[in-house]
Design a protein around this motif. Structure first.
Motif, PDB file in Angstrom:
ATOM      1  N   ASP B 107       0.829  -1.217   0.000  1.00 39.56           N
ATOM      2  CA  ASP B 107       0.000   0.000   0.000  1.00 39.56           C
ATOM      3  C   ASP B 107       0.859   1.261   0.000  1.00 39.56           C
ATOM      4  O   ASP B 107       0.426   2.323  -0.438  1.00 39.56           O
ATOM      5  CB  ASP B 107      -0.929   0.031   1.231  1.00 39.56           C
ATOM      6  N   ASP B 110       1.613   3.371  -3.541  1.00 40.54           N
ATOM      7  CA  ASP B 110       0.713   4.298  -4.217  1.00 40.54           C
ATOM      8  C   ASP B 110       0.557   5.555  -3.353  1.00 40.54           C
ATOM      9  O   ASP B 110      -0.013   5.500  -2.257  1.00 40.54           O
ATOM     10  CB  ASP B 110      -0.647   3.624  -4.439  1.00 40.54           C
ATOM     11  N   ASN B 113      -2.615   6.648  -1.372  1.00 41.04           N
ATOM     12  CA  ASN B 113      -3.113   5.977  -0.172  1.00 41.04           C
ATOM     13  C   ASN B 113      -2.797   6.757   1.108  1.00 41.04           C
ATOM     14  O   ASN B 113      -1.694   7.281   1.258  1.00 41.04           O
ATOM     15  CB  ASN B 113      -2.511   4.577  -0.062  1.00 41.04           C
ATOM     16  N   MET B 427      -9.610   0.302   1.420  1.00 37.95           N
ATOM     17  CA  MET B 427      -8.603   0.470   0.365  1.00 37.95           C
ATOM     18  C   MET B 427      -9.228   0.945  -0.940  1.00 37.95           C
ATOM     19  O   MET B 427      -8.562   1.599  -1.740  1.00 37.95           O
ATOM     20  CB  MET B 427      -7.826  -0.835   0.152  1.00 37.95           C
ATOM     21  N   HIS B 430      -8.760   4.284  -0.818  1.00 37.80           N
ATOM     22  CA  HIS B 430      -7.342   4.621  -0.604  1.00 37.80           C
ATOM     23  C   HIS B 430      -7.005   4.896   0.861  1.00 37.80           C
ATOM     24  O   HIS B 430      -6.209   5.775   1.186  1.00 37.80           O
ATOM     25  CB  HIS B 430      -6.924   5.797  -1.480  1.00 37.80           C
ATOM     26  N   SER B 432      -5.519   2.903   4.105  1.00 38.16           N
ATOM     27  CA  SER B 432      -4.873   1.654   4.519  1.00 38.16           C
ATOM     28  C   SER B 432      -4.807   1.564   6.043  1.00 38.16           C
ATOM     29  O   SER B 432      -4.303   2.472   6.705  1.00 38.16           O
ATOM     30  CB  SER B 432      -3.465   1.590   3.915  1.00 38.16           C
TER      31      SER B 432
END
Lengths: 483, 483
Positions: B107, B110, B113, B427, B430, B432
């Motif tokens: 995660d 990106d 996130n 998720m 976005h 986590s």
């Protein structure tokens, strides 16, 4: 360390600080923690801390400086420390290889010692100014100046540059095939943990780099030392026989410019070894740390060049070529990539972004190739000079390897010369060598030694080799006259 | 990778280079190796290489630039790559903790996130400009600018500064008592290897940091999770019972501001735990990585504070306070110093001199204490804000830990809420989080999660917590309405 076992709190604090001053953790001239800070950290009252500091003043250990704070006295009334607990060092024929290695590593710490024992580039051979430029560029260019974790697999630019670089010996890597590590031995450590379990047997060359022997032993592996030719490396017939016994779980070869004996597997042997390992489904860890240090015109191939099934875990680093202290290495683990990636996450989480980036920059702008060209020349030049000196100064009957790359000469003396004795005598003259028994777990190589030619050639260096030759001659003479 | 399996050598070279261009190892605009270099490295003739380059030109993949060389075309005639081999990701209730951890680590990659899942200081909290100054100072001050190996034990100045620093929690170290490592998990890895063998049993807290669980499993240890109080940590009675069974080979506790549940052992518990371990001769690995991040006025003690027999292996680093990417940690291994030192030599040889020196400089001139004071305030402030938002936005019945330091909140939702489901739904937006089952090898904590409050508080962050709370509310509602 129990801070509750004494009557007065201020005396405990004073005693602990006194110990730090005597141990020179706090040195003459050092500032002591402020009263406020000690209060906060220990949850103490101002008066307790102030009283502790008065006590230390009364012992003439510290002094106040107005508007500044408390300082350790210059010169402090230094109480003589009691002698350190003795640690008798058992330097004799009964030294284990492990003891020997520890001893030889300690030789580094005295700058008076001439280190023929350790294989690494001398500072004079390193492009330090250019690396420093790269470091500043890395510091400015990296997100958060390299203070954050990297992805576990490592700096992507660096992996791409290594992929390009490896094209030279026939690898078709992309950055996805590589994982960065903290040097080559760290790559080998992950590789071994990925493909073996305690109690398994590993087949290696003999003699072998002591770091590999020790790592394998510490992971609980049984080590099988295979017959190794001083020119062509591992004997293919011996490998075939060992594999046929079905006891080998993994092999580990230094296929180019082997440490210590300088052998390189010819292409045909590399191909044949890979074919055999595929047949028996046995992974090969390949340590190619000297592969770029060839004296001929061509970069040698590797076993990985011929690997089509992903059984070869290829390991390398820049520790022998660019900057040992950067701790930048890599592994191409083939089909074992997931396992190696997990092991890196478990044991280290992330590589260090700054030095990875410097190496990436160095590769990217072609500086690495330029640097290597010079380094190879220097090492080749050195190897000739060293071999010449050995021919001149060592006793008759001495044999020496003729490496085509790397850092090492493997020297075989008369069987009467025990190189552990030679090591001990030489160290009295501040000359450190690597005795042969460091490179095996068997009873062999007692009359051999490894000499690194990584130190720049000078007349005083030549004199050291002369001294060493004289000592070897004396030991040999004494032994033959006593017969 | 076998370069001998095709008829024409020049076509092999061309095909391999084409593959590198398609894989984007060689990117549009990159310069190709010079003809001369390819000749040298491969031992090829000029005509073979030139022919290979003509071939690539004819495929419109590369172009010549006069007096400069060959370049990958801009834009290259890009052949569309075939789709990557699929790797179905089994994100569902059957995910192992290990899968979950791998997933959560990915995660990070990106930037869209929001990472409540990972506990590390946000860049905004790091004194990057001051660290960069230190880096330049280190580069100039270190012998050979930090390119050489250090002594295995690590930078002596750094060890002395850590010894002084540790005085604050009651340690009377000298630099001889410490060994530097590549971060705290690396210290724990050496500690575990030093005191245990595969098949041994380790006792830890529950829930426990997933890195410790995975490391222990990968070393072949059996893990015994002990009952742990959310405020006071490990239950002493449970520890006593476990030790009396004589099956425990080693314990590992995060004694201050535990990851994930935030507990801290009171002094009396630390003392009692050490006393028990001494009685049973069982070593304790103490992970004190959050010890300096206290919200109260006083630095908490450690188990090491009360260790008189050397059975405590104390581990720490600056990864949670100063610069995760520097990979600087340390261990005070007590009576296991020789073993740990050997393990470091076997697996890594040396730490990285540059970043060690920066941390040493930072400690020496008092910048670390100043920095920590600010960081503690920010984290304390954050923790209050996060807890407030959870109270506002999460479903009724939600429980949350009240940590007195560190980075983490441990959130217990209604038993109907499976936090792996919540993770997957979050998720998609976005967000986590770290589901509870990452922190155990048992069937427990399915309705728990760890939230890090290491991200700076902003209104958009608050919105993310609101979204998360809403998702949790929905899952809880759906489950109760289906009953």
């Amino acid at each position: 360390m129990n801070i509750q076992s004494k009557p007065f709190l201020y005396l405990q604090i004073a005693d602990r600080l006194e110990k730090q001053i005597i141990d020179e953790v706090l040195k003459a001239g050092d500032k002591l923690p402020s009263v406020r800070m000690l209060c906060r950290e220990h949850g103490l009252s101002m008066s307790t801390v102030t009283q502790a500091y008065y006590e230390l003043e009364s012992r003439s250990l510290i002094e106040t400086r107005p508007r500044s704070g408390y300082y350790v006295c210059i010169p402090p009334v230094k109480r003589l420390a009691i002698p350190e607990t003795s640690s008798p060092s058992a330097i004799n024929g009964l030294l284990t290889p492990d003891d020997l290695v520890s001893q030889v590593y300690m030789d580094r710490e005295d700058p008076k010692n001439t280190l023929f024992s350790l294989g690494m580039p001398h500072d004079d051979f390193l492009p330090i100014a250019k690396l420093n430029k790269g470091l500043i560029q890395a510091m400015r260019g990296l997100p958060a100046s390299g203070t954050s974790y990297e992805p576990t697999q490592g700096n992507e630019d660096l992996r791409r540059e290594i992929a390009k670089w490896s094209f030279g010996w026939g690898a078709d890597f992309s950055e996805k095939d590589l994982i960065t590590t903290a040097g080559c031995i760290n790559a080998i450590s992950y590789a071994l943990m990925a493909v073996s379990n305690p109690g398994d047997t590993i087949a290696i060359e003999s003699p072998a780099y002591f770091g590999i022997l020790q790592l394998a032993k510490s992971l609980g592996l049984n080590v099988l030392e295979l017959p190794t030719n001083a020119i062509t490396g591992i004997e293919i017939e011996a490998l075939k026989k060992a594999l046929a016994s079905n006891k080998i779980k993994v092999c580990l070869f230094v296929s180019n410019f082997n440490n210590p004996c300088g052998s390189s597997m010819p292409d045909e042997h590399k191909k044949e070894a890979v074919r055999l390992l595929e047949h028996y489904h046995v992974p090969l860890i390949e340590d190619d740390i000297h592969g770029d240090l060839y004296f001929s015109n061509n970069r040698p191939t590797t076993c990985k060049t011929y690997d089509e099934s992903g059984l070869v875990l290829y390991c390398n680093s820049i520790s022998k070529t660019l900057a040992p202290g950067y701790r930048v290495g890599w592994i191409a683990p083939g089909k074992f990539k997931d396992q190696v990636l997990k092991l890196k996450r478990y044991h280290a989480l992330s590589s260090a972004p700054l030095t990875s980036e410097v190496v990436s920059i160095f590769l990217k702008n072609g500086r690495y190739e330029n640097h290597l060209r010079k380094l190879r020349q220097s090492l080749y030049h050195n190897s000739r000079k060293y071999i010449g000196a050995i021919a001149d100064y060592f006793p008759e009957g001495t044999r020496v390897s003729q490496p085509q790359g790397g850092y090492f000469l493997w020297v075989e003396l008369d069987k009467a010369v025990n190189t552990v004795d030679l090591y001990q005598q030489a160290m009295k003259q501040h000359i450190s060598i690597a005795p042969g028994r460091m490179f095996t777990l068997q009873a062999q190589f007692d009359h051999c030694m490894r000499l690194s030619f990584g130190l720049p050639w000078t007349s005083s260096l030549e004199k050291k080799l002369q001294q060493l030759g004289k000592l070897a001659t004396n030991i040999q003479g004494a032994s033959s006259s006593s017969l």
